[in-house]
Design a protein around this motif. Structure first.
Motif, PDB file in Angstrom:
ATOM      1  N   LEU A 211       0.817  -1.210   0.000  1.00 29.71           N
ATOM      2  CA  LEU A 211       0.000   0.000   0.000  1.00 29.71           C
ATOM      3  C   LEU A 211       0.856   1.268   0.000  1.00 29.71           C
ATOM      4  CD1 LEU A 211      -2.757  -1.072   2.556  1.00 29.71           C
ATOM      5  CD2 LEU A 211      -2.985  -0.897   0.074  1.00 29.71           C
ATOM      6  N   LEU A 212       2.092   1.166   0.504  1.00 33.32           N
ATOM      7  CA  LEU A 212       2.973   2.335   0.553  1.00 33.32           C
ATOM      8  C   LEU A 212       3.780   2.534  -0.725  1.00 33.32           C
ATOM      9  CD1 LEU A 212       4.270   2.048   4.228  1.00 33.32           C
ATOM     10  CD2 LEU A 212       2.909   3.918   3.281  1.00 33.32           C
ATOM     11  N   VAL A 213       3.804   1.534  -1.605  1.00 38.59           N
ATOM     12  CA  VAL A 213       4.581   1.656  -2.846  1.00 38.59           C
ATOM     13  C   VAL A 213       4.159   2.869  -3.671  1.00 38.59           C
ATOM     14  CG1 VAL A 213       5.025   0.571  -5.089  1.00 38.59           C
ATOM     15  CG2 VAL A 213       5.302  -0.744  -2.984  1.00 38.59           C
ATOM     16  N   PRO A 214       2.859   3.132  -3.898  1.00 42.11           N
ATOM     17  CA  PRO A 214       2.484   4.323  -4.674  1.00 42.11           C
ATOM     18  C   PRO A 214       2.969   5.623  -4.039  1.00 42.11           C
ATOM     19  CG  PRO A 214       0.617   2.824  -4.480  1.00 42.11           C
ATOM     20  CD  PRO A 214       1.666   2.317  -3.554  1.00 42.11           C
ATOM     21  N   VAL A 215       2.932   5.701  -2.701  1.00 36.95           N
ATOM     22  CA  VAL A 215       3.418   6.901  -2.017  1.00 36.95           C
ATOM     23  C   VAL A 215       4.914   7.082  -2.267  1.00 36.95           C
ATOM     24  CG1 VAL A 215       3.648   8.060   0.210  1.00 36.95           C
ATOM     25  CG2 VAL A 215       1.650   6.630  -0.253  1.00 36.95           C
ATOM     26  N   LEU A 216       5.647   5.983  -2.207  1.00 38.10           N
ATOM     27  CA  LEU A 216       7.084   6.043  -2.467  1.00 38.10           C
ATOM     28  C   LEU A 216       7.367   6.461  -3.902  1.00 38.10           C
ATOM     29  CD1 LEU A 216       9.983   5.573  -1.529  1.00 38.10           C
ATOM     30  CD2 LEU A 216       9.699   3.143  -2.092  1.00 38.10           C
ATOM     31  N   ALA A 217       6.565   5.965  -4.842  1.00 41.38           N
ATOM     32  CA  ALA A 217       6.759   6.324  -6.249  1.00 41.38           C
ATOM     33  C   ALA A 217       6.561   7.816  -6.480  1.00 41.38           C
ATOM     34  CB  ALA A 217       5.797   5.519  -7.116  1.00 41.38           C
ATOM     35  N   THR A 219       6.768  10.328  -4.020  1.00 43.12           N
ATOM     36  CA  THR A 219       7.575  11.216  -3.171  1.00 43.12           C
ATOM     37  C   THR A 219       9.050  10.838  -3.080  1.00 43.12           C
ATOM     38  OG1 THR A 219       7.141   9.923  -1.158  1.00 43.12           O
ATOM     39  CG2 THR A 219       5.549  11.651  -1.732  1.00 43.12           C
ATOM     40  N   GLY A 220       9.435   9.690  -3.638  1.00 46.77           N
ATOM     41  CA  GLY A 220      10.756   9.149  -3.340  1.00 46.77           C
ATOM     42  C   GLY A 220      11.907   9.604  -4.212  1.00 46.77           C
ATOM     43  N   ALA A 221      11.685  10.522  -5.160  1.00 43.75           N
ATOM     44  CA  ALA A 221      12.766  10.961  -6.053  1.00 43.75           C
ATOM     45  C   ALA A 221      14.000  11.463  -5.307  1.00 43.75           C
ATOM     46  CB  ALA A 221      12.248  12.015  -7.032  1.00 43.75           C
ATOM     47  N   PRO A 222      13.850  12.259  -4.223  1.00 44.61           N
ATOM     48  CA  PRO A 222      15.056  12.733  -3.520  1.00 44.61           C
ATOM     49  C   PRO A 222      15.924  11.613  -2.953  1.00 44.61           C
ATOM     50  CG  PRO A 222      13.153  14.053  -2.894  1.00 44.61           C
ATOM     51  CD  PRO A 222      12.624  12.898  -3.683  1.00 44.61           C
ATOM     52  N   LEU A 223      15.345  10.454  -2.722  1.00 46.60           N
ATOM     53  CA  LEU A 223      16.128   9.352  -2.160  1.00 46.60           C
ATOM     54  C   LEU A 223      17.200   8.853  -3.120  1.00 46.60           C
ATOM     55  CD1 LEU A 223      13.300   7.327  -0.403  1.00 46.60           C
ATOM     56  CD2 LEU A 223      15.296   8.313   0.727  1.00 46.60           C
ATOM     57  N   ILE A 224      16.986   9.036  -4.414  1.00 45.31           N
ATOM     58  CA  ILE A 224      17.983   8.586  -5.394  1.00 45.31           C
ATOM     59  C   ILE A 224      18.732   9.756  -6.015  1.00 45.31           C
ATOM     60  CG2 ILE A 224      16.780   6.435  -5.907  1.00 45.31           C
ATOM     61  CD1 ILE A 224      15.587   7.779  -8.356  1.00 45.31           C
TER      62      ILE A 224
END
Length: 319
Positions: A211-217, A219-224
């Motif tokens: 369920l958290l995968v879409p949120v990571l997709a 918001t997660g750009a800064p992580l990489i």
């Protein structure tokens, strides 16, 4: 007090130690938002729980199928928790957000066990819960009246919110505490009903991770964006969340969820000590008193009788 109960308390205490490192770790990736950190840490960590428990999940399918609503409730709580918790830290500030979130969790767990499982809550648990809340409030007061607030548990970034956002942060902290209590109770309930620990944790946390995968997709750009940010994200996912929740599951198989969530009130204490030693923040006398009170929680729970029938095994009656 059995050896298994003590081992469960120790496992959860180590979990709190690991969780308490995330605030300091987050200072090394200041441009990564709280939602991204939460979705990465608990999302990836939850999916890893499912991978590790894949064989047990497959073997336990006949037990999990009739309990799918319990699994779904637990998974939804896992997904809600980091989003509410990190946003509470961001809007209300670490001191207020951490106290509301973590201090409300054991109280919510106690209510769940009393209302749904009909488990009586011992006077020892009530004493430990009151001490834990008091210690957390003292830490909060120290942060408010002293120098900058210590990093919060599970990786908050430490900036106090504006006055107008405090109410929203408090409300989100209550949501975080309730969701923490719900997924702890659901995981424990599955184990009490005979589902193996790896399958119970894999189902609940793996579902939450999905369920958290879409949120990571989103918001997660800064992580990489940099190797340092990626390293912080990897640490969060693998050590405090993946390893931490393996230990948390082990502890839940041996102690009630209300006890487990009370022990994890030591998490903000660990975060505070690391903030003083690593980040260079200062702690007032009130804060040190809060740390001492929280330490008493572990002593009380280590020597006290359990909340269940003395000497008896966990209740495994079908519900």
């Amino acid at each position: 007090m059995t050896d298994g109960h003590r081992a469960g308390l120790l496992a959860i205490a180590v979990t709190s130690l690991l969780w308490g490192t995330t605030g300091t770790a987050a200072t090394f990736a200041p441009d990564v938002g709280p939602l991204a950190v939460g979705a990465a840490a608990l999302g990836i960590g939850g999916l890893l729980q499912a991978v590790v428990g894949a064989r047990s999940l497959q073997a336990s399918a006949p037990l999990l199928r009739p309990r799918r609503m319990l699994v779904l409730v637990g998974a939804l709580a896992v997904a809600v928790y980091p989003l509410a918790f990190y946003t509470a830290m961001h809007t209300a500030g670490v001191a207020v957000g951490s106290v509301v979130s973590l201090a409300s969790a054991p109280l919510a767990s106690g209510v769940l066990e009393r209302a749904l499982d009909r488990h009586p809550l011992s006077r020892w648990w009530v004493l430990a819960a009151v001490l834990g809340v008091l210690g957390s409030v003292l830490l909060c007061l120290s942060s408010v009246t002293g120098s900058p607030a210590p990093e919060g548990p599970h990786g908050a970034d430490g900036t106090a919110g504006a006055p107008g956002s405090t109410t929203v942060g408090v409300a989100l902290g209550l949501v975080a505490g309730a969701s923490y209590a719900v997924y702890s109770w659901a995981s424990r309930r599955l184990m009490v009903d005979g589902v193996p620990r790896a399958a119970a944790m894999g189902a609940v946390f793996g579902g939450g991770g999905l369920l958290l995968v879409p949120v990571l997709a989103v918001t997660g750009a800064p992580l990489i964006a940099s190797a340092q940010n990626a390293a912080v994200g990897a640490y969060m996912a693998l050590v405090p969340m993946f390893l931490g929740y393996l230990l948390f599951g082990y502890g839940l198989s041996r102690v009630p969820a209300s006890t487990a969530t009370t022990v994890t009130l030591t998490e903000p204490a660990v975060a505070t000590v690391l903030a003083v030693l690593v980040v260079g923040e200062r702690l007032t006398a009130v804060g040190w008193a809060g740390l001492g009170v929280i330490a008493l929680v572990l002593v009380v729970l280590a020597v006290a009788p359990t909340n269940t029938t003395a000497g008896g095994p966990p209740d495994r009656r079908p519900r």
